[in-house]
Design an enzyme around this catalytic site. Structure first.
Site, short mmCIF file in Angstrom:
data_model
loop_
_atom_site.label_atom_id
_atom_site.label_comp_id
_atom_site.label_asym_id
_atom_site.label_seq_id
_atom_site.Cartn_x
_atom_site.Cartn_y
_atom_site.Cartn_z
N THR A 314 58.12 -7.24 -7.83
CA THR A 314 57.01 -6.60 -6.93
C THR A 314 57.00 -7.73 -5.55
OG1 THR A 314 55.76 -5.61 -8.96
CG2 THR A 314 54.61 -5.99 -6.84
N CYS A 419 56.65 -3.44 -17.18
CA CYS A 419 54.97 -4.27 -16.21
C CYS A 419 53.58 -4.63 -16.97
CB CYS A 419 54.12 -3.24 -14.78
SG CYS A 419 53.49 -4.35 -13.84
N LYS A 459 63.21 0.85 -18.00
CA LYS A 459 63.20 -0.33 -18.13
C LYS A 459 62.43 -0.90 -18.92
CE LYS A 459 63.40 -5.13 -15.08
NZ LYS A 459 62.67 -5.52 -15.66
#
Length: 716
Positions: A314, A419, A459
């Site tokens: 990011t 995340c 992921k």
């Protein structure tokens, strides 16, 4: 071709035996091909020496004594700074929507110690805007202005050059790097080097006209200023407008989502039936309805030891940085994580994240004797994939259809299920999906149905909580499907799983757990053997539901910072490949070290050339006008917050280096190296000015963390 893990480690030891009396002993930096070693070998060859190296202190980089700066009375080095609050470092949302996302959340956010919240970067634009109707045209041949007399922008090119913007920059010898490379400049008259590619021509009537130089054979057919030279996956503005107005027709998604809703309800009722009621157990099979269509057969992909993967990062994983990493040996890259809903709303910022450089659409390196699946065509493969996240199946499915319809160059579409950022987690996306396996499976199945030939990957992290690791069971579900429905539905079609060896709770506070990754690698080999049996009781296995013809690749991720780390973890875990995140941010030549199987101690001058390349690549990606140059500056500064962490190999007493070690106070080997190790962001701005000229007066930059944090919300 890269060495095998065993060969590379053996070569490291051999090189150390022959060189330990040279550069490593006298403190002179290793350059060129560098120095190759591992820590056990280092201790072994110095065993009988009178001045044995000091023991390592956990968390403290082992700087050689001659480079240490000790205060009066201080006898031992300590970390220069206390440990950083990594949660605070990760808490800020990603660019270029920092302010937008904070405002959307509303209310007061819980105070996080040490974090720079509500970061501002100032405004950087011309004093007076030049109208698009004249921005790329000869002085006397403007395009029609759609605003007519109502337009409040300048239409006089000469006035704009003298009053509407600051003078041309003097960096790069005053010559436009974009024009010098491509023979044309997509910024037109707004370029801050425009005088290097403009001329004044006298016409037959005596008038003198300003025109832009340019090789028309190198220009594109796209709208001027929208497309960038060497950049692919540029979505036309009209597509984004239709998305924003909800005029896009979802040819596959709508039909499949309607079927999915009915099937999910049927499966839910079946799940809640009494287990000892045989007639009820058969109810789902009797009522099962085939989906309206099945997945297309996917393009085969390859992950192997010689394909080190650059993680989705990011903010820092932008196009210029990825381009630099590909040049240095990265074989697989991913876009920055995009949110599924903004993509469906046609938001320009999210679609811009999907762009790639043409070097990323070249085939990755592969070893024919490696884990290659039958039918793999390397010439049809490419490096670049995109990553998205979503909190609901309909968003993931429609976003995938949009991506695979409008982006012609995609290796895979990757679903982020790791995340840890609160904003993402609390919405039900990112690592929240680790505790919602049924929803995650529906997402992967739906994405696989609508993605055409593009494979779907995911992921994940080990779990949400430290005391509840769920990754292994989740991987089984991704490989085979739910035990209750796999006979009817087949495998979900997940082509690869990447496991980050931490939980959401850990963030970056503990080292990545490669023992757990190894356990999952053993399990996934068994799941791959079972894939052939995943089929309807009557039918043969459905090729369209079996990724890569029956092999789901497995990639490990976390804390890799040297070729020794890379090859030893490959050997210990048995994964197909490894993904690198923070390591390449600190030393992007880590990919070269892996390829060559040795350390490369880059001098300060060599490191500065990478900063120069980033500046050039940034201007090619974002433009050489005021806006583009300061976008480049902003992202260069974000990268320098990691790049300045590099500790030269020549000043270290123990190898291999450890990613999370903090250095004690030490003196660098020259003035430039001192500048490149500064933790002061004002020095980073000075570095940017070497290539991008003076920062405008209203330009601002704040690191994500007040102590110039090492961490980011990168690797999900």
């Amino acid at each position: 071709m890269a060495d095998s893990p065993t060969t590379a480690l053996k070569r490291s030891e051999d090189q150390l035996e022959s060189s330990h009396n040279g550069n490593l002993e006298n403190g002179t930096p290793a350059t060129g091909n560098g120095l190759s070693t591992d820590e056990p070998a280092l201790k072994r060859v110095r065993l009988d020496e009178p001045n044995r190296p000091r023991e390592r202190i956990k968390g403290v980089a082992p700087i050689k004594e001659e480079y240490l700066i000790l205060n009066p009375g201080q006898s031992a080095p300590v970390g220069e700074e206390p440990a950083v609050d990594d949660d605070a470092a990760e808490g800020q949302a990603y660019d270029p929507r920092d302010q937008q996302q904070n405002s959307q959340q509303g209310g007061k956010r819980k105070k996080q110690k040490g974090q720079n919240k509500e970061r501002e970067f100032g405004t950087f634009s011309d004093a007076v805007r030049l109208c698009n109707s004249v921005a790329w045209t000869p002085e006397f041949s403007p395009r029609p202005c759609k605003f007519g007399d109502r337009c409040n922008a300048l239409h006089d090119i000469r006035k704009y050059l003298s009053e509407g913007r600051r003078p041309d920059l003097e960096t790069f010898g005053g010559k436009c790097p974009v024009y010098e490379t491509h023979g044309t400049c997509s910024s037109g008259w707004r370029c801050l080097y425009v005088r290097s590619h403009m001329e004044e021509i006298e016409r037959e009537d005596g008038r003198k006209e300003l025109v832009l130089k340019g090789d028309s054979s190198k220009t594109t057919d796209d709208e001027p200023g929208e497309a960038r030279l060497g950049v692919v996956n540029v979505v036309p503005p009209q597509v984004k407008i239709e998305l924003s107005k909800k005029k896009t027709v979802w040819e596959k998604s709508e039909r499949y989502l309607e079927w999915m809703a009915k099937d999910t309800e049927l499966a839910r009722k079946h799940y809640h039936k009494k287990k000892d009621d045989t007639s009820e157990q058969n109810d789902y099979r009797a009522q099962y309805v085939e989906p309206p269509f099945k997945p297309s057969e996917k393009r085969k992909v390859y992950f192997g030891p010689e394909t080190p993967v650059l993680a989705p990062l990011t903010t820092q994983g932008n196009l210029p940085f990825r381009r630099l990493c590909v040049e240095l040996g990265a074989q697989v890259t991913y876009s920055e994580m995009a949110l599924g809903l903004p993509l469906l709303q046609g938001q320009k910022a999210d679609w811009t994240l999907m762009r790639a450089h043409e070097s990323e659409i070249t085939p990755p390196r592969f070893n024919p004797s490696g884990p290659v699946v039958q039918g793999y065509d390397n010439s049809n493969d490419l490096k670049f994939g995109v990553q998205i996240t979503a909190h609901a199946p309909w968003i993931a499915v429609k976003a995938t259809e949009a991506l695979t319809r409008f982006l012609p160059h995609l290796r895979v579409v990757d679903l982020n299920c790791g995340c840890p950022v609160d904003m993402i987690y609390k919405s039900g996306a990112g690592s929240a999906l680790l505790d919602a396996p049924a929803k995650l499976e529906r997402m992967i199945r739906g994405m696989n149905v609508v993605s055409g030939e593009v494979p779907i990957t995911t992921k994940i992290r080990m779990g949400v909580k430290d005391d509840k690791l769920t990754a292994q069971k989740l991987i089984e579900r991704l490989a085979l499907g739910s035990a209750d429905t796999r006979e009817q539905l087949g495998a979900p079609g997940c082509a690869a799983v990447t496991l980050h060896g931490r939980t959401r709770q850990q963030r970056y506070t503990k080292a990545a757990d490669y023992n757990y990754i190894a356990q999952c690698a053993v399990a996934i080999k068994e799941y791959n053997r079972q894939l052939d049996a995943v089929a309807d009781t009557i039918k043969e296995p459905d090729e369209s539901t079996l990724p890569n013809g029956g092999k789901m690749y497995f990639i490990g991720n976390g804390d890799l910072y040297s070729h020794v780390d890379y090859y030893s973890q490959l050997e210990k875990t048995g994964v197909d490949a490894l993904m690198l995140g923070r390591g390449p941010l600190i030393k992007p030549w880590l990919f070269s070290e892996i390829e060559q199987g040795q350390y490369l101690d880059k001098s300060a001058a060599e490191r500065l050339t990478y900063v120069e390349k980033f500046a050039r690549y940034g201007m090619e990606a974002w433009g050489s006008d005021e806006l583009g140059i300061n976008y480049t500056r902003r992202f260069m500064l974000e990268w320098l917050s990691f790049f300045t962490r590099y500790i030269p190999i020549g000043v270290l007493e123990h190898l291999p280096p450890v990613l999370n070690d903090r250095p004690p106070a030490y003196r660098a080997r020259d003035d430039l190296e001192t500048l490149l190790t500064s933790k002061n962001y004002k020095d980073w701005i000075k570095i940017s000015e070497m290539f991008l000229g003076p920062a405008p007066p209203n330009f601002k930059f704040q690191p994500k963390h007040k102590s110039n944090s090492y961490e980011i919300e990168a690797e999900g």
